[in-house]
Write an enzyme that holds these catalytic residues in place. Structure first.
Site, PDB file in Angstrom:
ATOM      1  N   GLU A   1      24.322 128.836  33.950  1.00  0.00           N
ATOM      2  CA  GLU A   1      24.829 128.457  35.283  1.00  0.00           C
ATOM      3  C   GLU A   1      23.672 128.178  36.242  1.00  0.00           C
ATOM      4  O   GLU A   1      23.674 128.628  37.389  1.00  0.00           O
ATOM      5  CB  GLU A   1      25.725 129.576  35.851  1.00  0.00           C
TER       6      GLU A   1
ATOM      7  N   GLU B   1      29.991 139.212  33.010  1.00  0.00           N
ATOM      8  CA  GLU B   1      29.635 140.130  34.104  1.00  0.00           C
ATOM      9  C   GLU B   1      30.205 141.548  33.985  1.00  0.00           C
ATOM     10  O   GLU B   1      30.721 142.100  34.954  1.00  0.00           O
ATOM     11  CB  GLU B   1      30.053 139.503  35.444  1.00  0.00           C
TER      12      GLU B   1
HETATM   13  C1  HAH Z   1      29.281 133.224  38.574  1.00  0.00           C
HETATM   14  N1  HAH Z   1      29.229 134.509  39.161  1.00  0.00           N
HETATM   15  C2  HAH Z   1      30.498 133.080  37.672  1.00  0.00           C
HETATM   16  O1  HAH Z   1      30.169 133.372  36.326  1.00  0.00           O
HETATM   17  C3  HAH Z   1      31.094 131.687  37.717  1.00  0.00           C
HETATM   18  O2  HAH Z   1      32.280 131.674  36.980  1.00  0.00           O
HETATM   19  C4  HAH Z   1      31.376 131.235  39.127  1.00  0.00           C
HETATM   20  O3  HAH Z   1      31.918 129.929  39.139  1.00  0.00           O
HETATM   21  C5  HAH Z   1      30.140 131.317  39.938  1.00  0.00           C
HETATM   22  C6  HAH Z   1      29.199 132.210  39.631  1.00  0.00           C
HETATM   23  C7  HAH Z   1      28.049 134.810  39.889  1.00  0.00           C
HETATM   24  C8  HAH Z   1      28.203 135.733  41.030  1.00  0.00           C
HETATM   25  C9  HAH Z   1      29.375 135.894  41.740  1.00  0.00           C
HETATM   26  O4  HAH Z   1      30.472 135.214  41.387  1.00  0.00           O
HETATM   27  C10 HAH Z   1      29.451 136.780  42.820  1.00  0.00           C
HETATM   28  C11 HAH Z   1      28.367 137.479  43.189  1.00  0.00           C
HETATM   29  C12 HAH Z   1      27.221 137.295  42.490  1.00  0.00           C
HETATM   30  C13 HAH Z   1      27.150 136.427  41.443  1.00  0.00           C
END
Ligand code: HAH
Length: 344
Positions: A245, A138
């Protein structure tokens, strides 16, 4: 409807065995509670949280690998592949790494050294046991007119923190497949930024081998054509693609209801159709997509419970809270049977 045994149903990993690996995100709790489901239906796992920076490296001289070890051990005992998630991220990373003892900010050189120590220690611990690592998670901004996401990594190291992370990871484990992973990855503006980032890494000779498409989608969006266009564009870079994911929220973006005790029939029907359309697309691109991981195993636990709307449960997976197959599962079974696979 009476409960059926998990092994009565064809394993989804087996259904897609000619196409790609099928994974699930797990925790120390779910490897117990969902043990039978996970070992029957999946051939890959990812630690949802337990390999993240804050979990394995809470203090400079303290590593806490017990829970990550349990997950890797579970994989080994059950012949499952492991995806590593994640080495460098702006989130779930303890502040100590960016600071001196007195709280002041450390230098670029010091941070690169700490980055190296972290990457080396974590990767070496699981050397040979992890088939792909999300090296950077990200790093791209969601904002218009902003390329990289503002973060401590960017602020202290500069633009090349991403390239540095990949070079360090590659030096530790030259055979590991190294991925850049992100969300909102099929939204055209962000897609083009991710493409541009990875393209410039490749131009600079940085060792990167794949792009991870998180796939946090819902029963309505993004539309299939956007997913297709993103896959096409990323695939044109000549890299491997992983869906890392995947989950399909039963709530559309504007649906903020908190009163549902269970998903409606309409939600389940839409979800099933979406899963079918999405996996049929993935099958079309099976030469590029080598692994598809759900961000959980079944509806008894998902990170989407209470997020982003508090007090709301979600039901994003193929299996319900009792680990019974949902309509979504049967659509995928159908899809694979039609195409001539599906022997037990
Ligand atoms: C993901 N982010 C992460 O990669 C993962 O490690 C986590 O467990 C869940 C989702 C997506 C995300 C976020 O964390 C916040 C806002 C938008 C998207």
């Amino acid at each position: 409807m009476s409960k059926t045994k998990i092994i009565d149903h064809k394993s989804i990993a087996e259904l897609f065995a000619d196409d790609f690996l099928i994974g699930a995100a797990v925790s120390p709790l779910t490897i117990q509670k969902q043990r039978d489901l996970l070992t029957h239906h999946f051939n890959s796992i990812t630690a949802e949280n337990e390999m993240k920076f804050e979990r394995v490296h809470p203090e400079e001289n303290e590593y806490t690998f017990e829970k990550a070890d349990q997950i890797v051990e579970f994989a080994k005992n059950n012949n499952l592949g492991v995806r590593g998630h994640t080495l460098i991220w702006h989130n779930q990373t303890t502040d100590w790494i960016f600071q001196n003892q007195d709280g002041s900010e450390i230098s670029r050189q010091q941070l690169l050294e700490r980055m190296q120590t972290h990457i080396k220690t974590v990767m070496q611990r699981y050397k040979g046991q992890i088939y792909a690592w999300d090296v950077v998670n990200e790093a791209i901004s969601d904002k218009e007119n902003e390329f990289l996401r503002p973060s401590k990594w960017l602020e202290i190291v500069g633009d090349d923190f991403i390239a540095e992370a990949f070079r360090l990871a590659h030096a530790v484990e030259p055979n590991a497949a190294l991925f850049y992973n992100d969300y909102n990855e099929v939204i055209p503006e962000k897609r083009d930024k991710i493409y541009h980032l990875v393209q410039s890494l490749l131009n600079d000779g940085v060792p990167i081998h794949g792009i991870g498409l998180q796939g946090h989608w819902n029963i309505q969006t993004p539309e299939i054509d956007w997913i297709r266009a993103a896959i096409e564009k990323y695939a044109s870079l000549g890299l491997e693609l992983h869906i890392t994911e995947l989950d399909l929220s039963v709530f559309t973006h504007d649906d903020k209801r908190t009163d549902l005790k269970e998903p409606t029939e309409e939600m389940l029907a839409l979800q099933a159709k979406r899963y079918k359309d999405i996996f049929s697309l993935f099958k079309e691109y099976r030469n590029y997509i080598t692994s598809v991981t759900f961000w959980g195993g079944a509806d008894d636990y998902t990170w989407l419970d209470n997020f982003p709307v508090r007090g709301r449960k979600n039901w994003p997976f193929l299996f319900d809270q009792y680990h019974q197959p949902k309509r979504s599962y049967w659509e995928l079974a159908d899809l694979c049977m039609q195409q001539g696979r599906g022997g037990n």
